[in-house]
Design a protein around this motif. Structure first.
Motif, PDB file in Angstrom:
ATOM      1  N   ILE A  66     -40.273  22.069   0.006  1.00  0.00           N
ATOM      2  CA  ILE A  66     -40.236  20.612  -0.018  1.00  0.00           C
ATOM      3  C   ILE A  66     -39.287  20.026   1.021  1.00  0.00           C
ATOM      4  O   ILE A  66     -39.528  18.960   1.569  1.00  0.00           O
ATOM      5  CB  ILE A  66     -39.867  20.100  -1.426  1.00  0.00           C
ATOM      6  N   ASP A  67     -38.187  20.730   1.338  1.00  0.00           N
ATOM      7  CA  ASP A  67     -37.212  20.169   2.267  1.00  0.00           C
ATOM      8  C   ASP A  67     -36.987  21.023   3.503  1.00  0.00           C
ATOM      9  O   ASP A  67     -36.116  20.741   4.311  1.00  0.00           O
ATOM     10  CB  ASP A  67     -35.866  19.966   1.568  1.00  0.00           C
ATOM     11  N   ILE A  91     -31.144  20.820  11.235  1.00  0.00           N
ATOM     12  CA  ILE A  91     -30.384  22.066  11.137  1.00  0.00           C
ATOM     13  C   ILE A  91     -31.340  23.254  11.150  1.00  0.00           C
ATOM     14  O   ILE A  91     -32.399  23.225  10.519  1.00  0.00           O
ATOM     15  CB  ILE A  91     -29.546  22.085   9.844  1.00  0.00           C
ATOM     16  N   ILE A  92     -30.960  24.296  11.875  1.00  0.00           N
ATOM     17  CA  ILE A  92     -31.631  25.595  11.805  1.00  0.00           C
ATOM     18  C   ILE A  92     -30.633  26.586  11.226  1.00  0.00           C
ATOM     19  O   ILE A  92     -29.576  26.824  11.818  1.00  0.00           O
ATOM     20  CB  ILE A  92     -32.121  26.065  13.186  1.00  0.00           C
ATOM     21  N   MET A 100     -34.758  22.664   8.939  1.00  0.00           N
ATOM     22  CA  MET A 100     -34.580  21.442   8.149  1.00  0.00           C
ATOM     23  C   MET A 100     -34.458  20.250   9.102  1.00  0.00           C
ATOM     24  O   MET A 100     -33.468  20.149   9.838  1.00  0.00           O
ATOM     25  CB  MET A 100     -33.327  21.542   7.269  1.00  0.00           C
ATOM     26  N   THR A 101     -35.433  19.365   9.111  1.00  0.00           N
ATOM     27  CA  THR A 101     -35.408  18.221  10.031  1.00  0.00           C
ATOM     28  C   THR A 101     -34.589  17.058   9.492  1.00  0.00           C
ATOM     29  O   THR A 101     -34.135  16.219  10.263  1.00  0.00           O
ATOM     30  CB  THR A 101     -36.834  17.742  10.326  1.00  0.00           C
ATOM     31  N   ASN A 102     -34.395  16.979   8.182  1.00  0.00           N
ATOM     32  CA  ASN A 102     -33.623  15.880   7.592  1.00  0.00           C
ATOM     33  C   ASN A 102     -32.797  16.429   6.425  1.00  0.00           C
ATOM     34  O   ASN A 102     -33.136  16.232   5.260  1.00  0.00           O
ATOM     35  CB  ASN A 102     -34.560  14.775   7.116  1.00  0.00           C
ATOM     36  N   LEU A 156     -35.855  20.844  18.046  1.00  0.00           N
ATOM     37  CA  LEU A 156     -36.672  20.967  16.850  1.00  0.00           C
ATOM     38  C   LEU A 156     -37.614  19.776  16.806  1.00  0.00           C
ATOM     39  O   LEU A 156     -37.165  18.633  16.804  1.00  0.00           O
ATOM     40  CB  LEU A 156     -35.786  21.018  15.606  1.00  0.00           C
ATOM     41  N   LYS A 157     -38.917  20.058  16.816  1.00  0.00           N
ATOM     42  CA  LYS A 157     -39.946  19.016  16.861  1.00  0.00           C
ATOM     43  C   LYS A 157     -39.740  18.065  18.037  1.00  0.00           C
ATOM     44  O   LYS A 157     -39.862  16.848  17.920  1.00  0.00           O
ATOM     45  CB  LYS A 157     -39.999  18.240  15.547  1.00  0.00           C
ATOM     46  N   GLY A 158     -39.399  18.639  19.191  1.00  0.00           N
ATOM     47  CA  GLY A 158     -39.293  17.867  20.417  1.00  0.00           C
ATOM     48  C   GLY A 158     -37.994  17.136  20.616  1.00  0.00           C
ATOM     49  O   GLY A 158     -37.820  16.445  21.623  1.00  0.00           O
TER      50      GLY A 158
END
Length: 818
Positions: A132-133, A225-226, A210-212, A170-172
């Motif tokens: 989910i996150d 965060i990675i 984790m993008t958010n 991360l995601k550009g």
């Protein structure tokens, strides 16, 4: 043919549609484990019995119950998977007009045993898990990760890209924070790249994207965060593994590791050690065109060709102990460190040409860098559970110290167009670095009810850095201090933080809201010398960072989510140093003591279909954007960091985990990203935008008698990184593996970047300079490895502990190799 249609359906799916063809059948059942307990979140897959092609997917409820409705007449099988259990299959059964409701017998999943054969299960985990996150990448699931470095594993992970300098996006979006085992890596720039290049893939367990992140995490990290999780065997008793590998590109590489763990009723002890030798090269070609004040007329042309072979070795050690004082209280100690000597040469030829392209002069430069980088870190941790309701207190105290020293020499010889020598200069340098980081944090978790949980925490960190750069001109064999280049910079920083977080579930809805407070105080001191005066700066500022997550389960097939968060990126410590750093005669780096933090607001909407197809839409707005700024000083390029203005980004991504057949699983990921930059750059208005698309495909094949294989790759279209336009690039990998010695051992062979297409190239226009570059490296590599697993299980409790610290190390620059 049905397998192909299954794959094509997922690839073209943007909204989920199902065509009903007299589908009236219903299948239901229940899943338990070997001790007759129900299993939560088991993945249920309905297959056509003829060829095992996937017909439907779903998940079991908390009670282990599952069902499929609207099933067409036919013969089917059901497979069930769950973490920590072996996969189970039902016998074939029939859905027909005379038997529209099928109640399957209870399906029992067998828990993975803790004997020697259990150790082989790691490779059976799916390559990618969507939670989910966060998105979770299981490193051992990919055969092509054998012999790879941690940086190479990241580069082929969904949504992750690595630019020409090793910066991770991360995601550009750049500004991602790298954590290792839940703790910040404490590094950035070239030093972070150096660390990741010296970590073997066989040390890694999972990568969490984790993008958010929620409020309990440090607010640093524009794009998220990675978290790189290293291996830690949780089986009770004594167990471990040893790995040896050899890789061959243009240069050879080796990697060896030993992992051991002992766990009984009162304590758990573990040790991980790895060693590697790494030979590689970097080949850089730069073409610059200098123009007159009108911006059109060519003044001069500059061509530079550089070849940089590099050799390094790395010793990494991590040891730890968890002591179970009681059933409610655990204390732990972890110590880690590495020693990383490296040696790099630089052969550089520069051709200076007139506006017609005729060579005026030639400069040949050679250099070497002999350095050693050391780190030692200690963590003390406590975990206490107050009662059975879930009330818990955790505390961590951390220290991490870095020491580095680099001895460099540069020789520059000038020639006329006929290679007749005109002169020569020599420069040597000694660059010691000392960095000390202290942090302490405490977290408290309190369930207010079965559906509501409250969390809160405090954290404080202190950073002290001491960087010197001592340069000497060598004249007639004697060294004389070069005060124009020599500098000594000290920096201290203190960050204090507090957060609260509330999580509530109500029927089909879930809400999580958090609020984080951070106060930052820092001071920099540039010590003077006989030719440069003293200078200093200081600042104190306070910020708040709210986050909110909302989820909605519309049914068994659809789950929706939304998140909003505010984040910060502080300048790297060394970027604040107001001094010029020598790279070569035509390239300098400059610090900027006036750099301000950048602030980002990130919004993301997501939809998950049947647990295997996830789509997200995201938007981000960054103020005071910190970015590379390129300037011109005579014929030299000066690279610095500046707050160039505003960046708006928008994107759409889709990931799917497709069990194409019983023996074939495909992981598919695609991301579209649009970026627009506006502001003031070099006293000129900046208004540029660009979009790019990234694809990741990973096919995992499982065959009989322990054989497995992989075919994977990624591709990224042309895009923008600040002022630089980066051309398209990609990579194709293949590998094969075999379980041997009755599951105790495994042999793997792979080739990465088969067609040598992972080459960074691009162009940039700044002030009165146009420049283009191409960067080639030793990316096509064949690797072979052997792993042997050993151990003896005993009975005892299970326990795991995640340490915590701060994000301070992510901004350390201690001057390493590329």
């Amino acid at each position: 043919m049905k397998n192909l249609m299954t794959l094509l359906t997922v690839l073209t799916l943007s909204a989920s549609f199902t065509v009903s063809q007299a589908q009236t059948g219903k299948i239901s059942g229940k899943v338990i484990d070997g001790s007759a307990k129900t299993i939560e979140s088991a993945t249920i897959t309905l297959h056509n019995a003829k060829d095992s092609a996937v017909a439907k997917m779903g998940a079991a409820s908390k009670e282990g119950i599952f069902s499929f409705e609207g099933i067409a007449d036919g013969k089917y099988l059901v497979s069930v998977t769950a973490v920590g259990h072996s996969k189970a299959w039902t016998s074939a059964f029939v859905v027909s007009s005379t038997s529209t409701t099928v109640n399957l017998p209870i399906i029992e999943l067998v828990p993975l045993s803790k004997d020697l054969s259990a150790v082989t299960v790691t490779g059976r985990r799916p390559l990618v898990e969507q939670k989910i996150d966060r998105m979770v990448v299981n490193v051992d699931a990919a055969v092509s990760n054998v012999g790879a470095t941690a940086l190479e594993v990241l580069e082929k992970s969904p949504g992750v890209s690595v630019d020409k300098d090793g910066n991770i996006s991360l995601k550009g979006k750049q500004g991602v924070q790298i954590f290792i085992d839940g703790r910040p890596s404490y590094l950035s720039g070239a030093e972070l790249v150096n660390l990741l290049k010296n970590m073997n893939a066989n040390q890694l367990d999972q990568i969490e994207l984790m993008t958010n992140p929620p409020a309990r995490y440090d607010a640093a990290g524009n794009s998220g965060i990675i978290n790189i999780k290293t291996k830690k065997n949780k089986a009770v008793g004594f167990n471990g593994s040893v790995t040896a590998g050899y890789s061959q590109g243009k240069y050879w590489r080796t990697n060896e590791s030993l992992n051991m763990n002992y766990r009984n009723g009162k304590f758990n002890a573990f040790m991980n050690y790895s060693f590697n030798r790494n030979g590689s090269f970097n080949e850089l070609n730069i073409h610059r065109v200098y123009k007159e004040a009108d911006g059109k007329t060519v003044n001069a042309i500059f061509d530079q060709q550089a070849y940089m072979p590099r050799s390094s070795s790395s010793n990494n050690l991590k040891v730890g102990v968890d002591y179970f004082i009681s059933k409610k209280t655990t204390v732990g100690f972890v110590a880690s460190g590495f020693i990383n000597p490296e040696y790099q040469k630089n052969y550089n030829t520069s051709y200076l040409k007139d506006k017609a392209g005729v060579v005026d002069s030639i400069v040949y430069a050679s250099g070497k860098n002999d350095g050693k980088w050391k780190n030692g870190a200690v963590n003390l941790n406590l975990r206490h559970q107050f009662d059975s309701t879930g009330r818990e207190l955790t505390a961590d105290i951390d220290y991490s110290g870095y020491r580095a020293n680099s001895v460099q020499s540069f020789m520059n010889a000038s020639f006329d167009p006929s290679w007749v020598k005109k002169g020569q200069t020599e420069l040597v340098s000694d660059i010691p670095v000392a960095i000390d980081i202290y942090s302490a944090k405490v977290d408290y978790s309190h369930p207010l009810s079965k559906s509501m949980k409250f969390e809160a925490g405090l954290k404080s960190s202190y950073v002290n850095t001491d960087n010197s750069a001592n340069y000497y001109n060598v004249l007639a064999g004697n060294a004389h201090v070069d005060y124009e280049k020599t500098n000594h910079f000290k920096y201290t920083e203190n960050i204090n933080a507090a957060y609260v977080n509330l999580n509530k579930e109500y029927k089909k809805f879930g809400v999580q809201a958090g609020f984080r407070f951070e106060n930052t105080q820092y001071k920099g001191h540039q010590l003077g010398n006989p030719q440069k005066p003293d200078s200093s700066f200081s600042r104190s500022y306070t910020n708040v960072f709210p986050t909110i997550f909302v989820s909605y389960k519309a049914g068994k097939s659809h789950q929706f989510g939304a998140s909003v968060g505010r984040r910060i990126d502080r300048p790297d410590y060394q970027d604040l140093n107001p001094f010029l750093f020598f790279i070569d005669n035509y390239t300098y780096e400059a610090g900027n003591p006036f750099l301000q933090p950048q602030y980002s607001t990130n919004i993301e909407l997501s939809h998950t279909f049947k647990g295997y197809l996830t789509s997200t839409v995201n938007y981000g707005r960054t103020k005071n954007l910190i970015n590379e700024v390129f300037g011109q000083k005579d014929y030299a390029t000066v690279v610095s960091r500046g707050n160039i203005g505003l960046r708006n980004t928008a994107g759409f991504s889709m990931s799917a985990q497709v069990p194409v057949a019983k023996w074939w699983n495909a992981s598919l990921y695609g991301n579209y990203n649009y970026s627009k930059y506006t502001g003031i750059l070099n006293n000129e208005e900046l208004n540029v935008s660009a979009s790019n698309v990234t694809f990741n495909v990973n096919n995992q094949f499982k065959f009989n008698k322990g054989w497995s294989a992989e075919l994977s790759g990624w591709y990224r279209t042309k895009g923008i990184e600040g002022q630089i336009i980066i051309k398209s690039m990609g990579q194709l990998n293949a590998g094969v593996g075999k379980q041997v010695m009755k599951g105790k051992g495994s042999v793997r062979l792979n080739i990465r970047d088969i067609f040598l297409t992972n080459k960074a190239s691009g162009y940039i226009n700044f002030q009165r300079t146009e420049a283009s570059f191409q960067n080639n490296r030793d990316s096509r590599v064949a690797s072979v490895s052997f792993t042997y697993r050993f151990g003896k299980p005993i009975k005892g409790p299970q326990n795991s502990k995640r340490n915590g610290a701060s994000d301070e190390q992510n901004r350390v620059k201690v001057g390493g190799g590329n």
